[in-house]
Design a protein around this motif. Sequence first.
Motif: not given
Length: 585
Positions: A185-186, A191-193, A212-213, A218-221
């Motif tokens: 889900r992260y 934005g990944e399908e 989402q949290a 963490f962003g993309t880390r």
Amino acid sequence: MNLFADFEVRIKTALEGLDIIREKRDSVDFSRLTVESPRDPSHGDVATNAAMVLAKPLGTNPRALADVIAAKLKEDADVVEVTVAGPGFINLRLSTGYWQRLLAAMIRAGTDYGRSVTGAGKKVNVEFVSANPTGPMHVGHCRGAVVGDALANLMGFAGYEVTKEYYINDAGSQIDVLARSCFLRYREALGEEVGEIPAGLYPGDYLVPVGQALAKEFGTRLHNMPPEDWMPLVKERAIEAMMAMIREDLDALNVHHDVFYSERTLHADGAARIRQAINDLTFKGHVYRGTLPPPKGQLPEDWEDREQTLFRSTEVGDDIDRPLIKSDGSYTYFAADVAYFKDKFERGYDEMIYVLGADHGGYVKRLEAVARAVSGGSAKLTVLLCQLVKLFRNGEPVKMSKRSGDFVTLREVVDEVGRDPVRFMMLYRKNSEPLDFDFAKVTEQSKDNPVFYVQYAHARCMSVFRQARDAFPDLDLESVDFAEAASEITDPAEMQLIAKLAEYPRLIEASAQSQEPHRLAFYLYDLASSFHAHWNKGKDNPELRFVKDNDRKSTIARLGLVRAVASVLKSGLAITGTAAPDEMR
């Protein structure tokens, strides 16, 4: 004031005064003597089996002994009639004055009427719900939550020192699955399908906010980390999010635990606490190295066809010995159960109650064996199994929830019908019996809906006081001594209502001792039925109405009776975790 406890003392005192008892006192045991309501109310108000249980040790005939006891009991000023029935049952009919004094005591006690010291401060741990923190709670958890919470409330009211506990199963493979599900889900939040949720992961939409949290924090880390690095971070956040959701669900159900105990603490420091628990059992001779024969049917996950470290549980009541340490050196799930019970025992609990789902029936003997081994038989362990709940709407089965993925959530049920119908109806069957819950029936306003019927009785009680204020605007109901006015109550129908109220203290003690909170729900329905029936008599006979515009004295007396009914209803509903409304809306 407990009617039955009072007359148990009186009857035993009367027995002590009999020559036949005094002569053989060493051979007489009063422990089997009971004092209760007769099965047929026409026989009297109180019945005892004294002659039946004492005749044999006294070497006499029960009927003859009953006649002797009856003659002695007639000397009691509060007894107006004594009869002997059948082979020797003794029935007593009590004076109007006794019922009036009993009503006065009820009024003075208020919602504390029925509170008991029978538990004598015994420390009891009630563990219930303990759902895996991998998703929202479903309706099956709901029943265990209500049964456990109501039982804890009931035992607290009966004088036990009770702790409500939740065991968080936050160690093990299911948490790894949760973390991988949240990580998916992260990735979706980035934005990944991700497409269809792969088999083996949790598919419910409830994990979308967790993903989402994670993306926000963490962003993309995380995406750039190897699994061994992101796994502990995601686990921690996922467990926190799931437990926050579970606490919100429990709060919606009016369930609040005193302790949330994390299984992970048992595995901390190299699983030191599990290791210590096994060492203690080893010292007591309950652990050995050996192999287990394959069990019949489907093989459990912890069975291995090789030598293991085993708990000699068959010597303490179990069907088979249980693995503690696998051949690879890791601890079994059962080993954590041993350490967890040991921790409870060391916290000083005299009794541990586990409220589990019916699918945990296989745990009963093994947990009881653990209790005997760890405590040396000094601690009591009880497992209450809650059978399945089937959901219906107008007789049709309810479909599964989209939010959870494969079941109906507790929150969906509470949000649709309300907390009170859910709580009361979950208690309106014994926990060991299956329960059908129909959304339509639990919200209808009729006698066939127990929660409405009981709450309506309390609301009717409150309406009587509003009627009295309208009829006597100069009467200060807050300063009236209703207990003093109880001596004006004389009608036989009113005496029957007092008799129903008199059952409450005994019901509390018996239900707490048998650990059957459903009995309280049944009693409240019966009391409500008695009150509604008396109300209806007043519609036909003005002389029986609670409020009589032309008779202030009679009104005050009957308001005292109504207050006693309201207090018991409010007290009992509070134990079930259900509100006692002043008005029905």
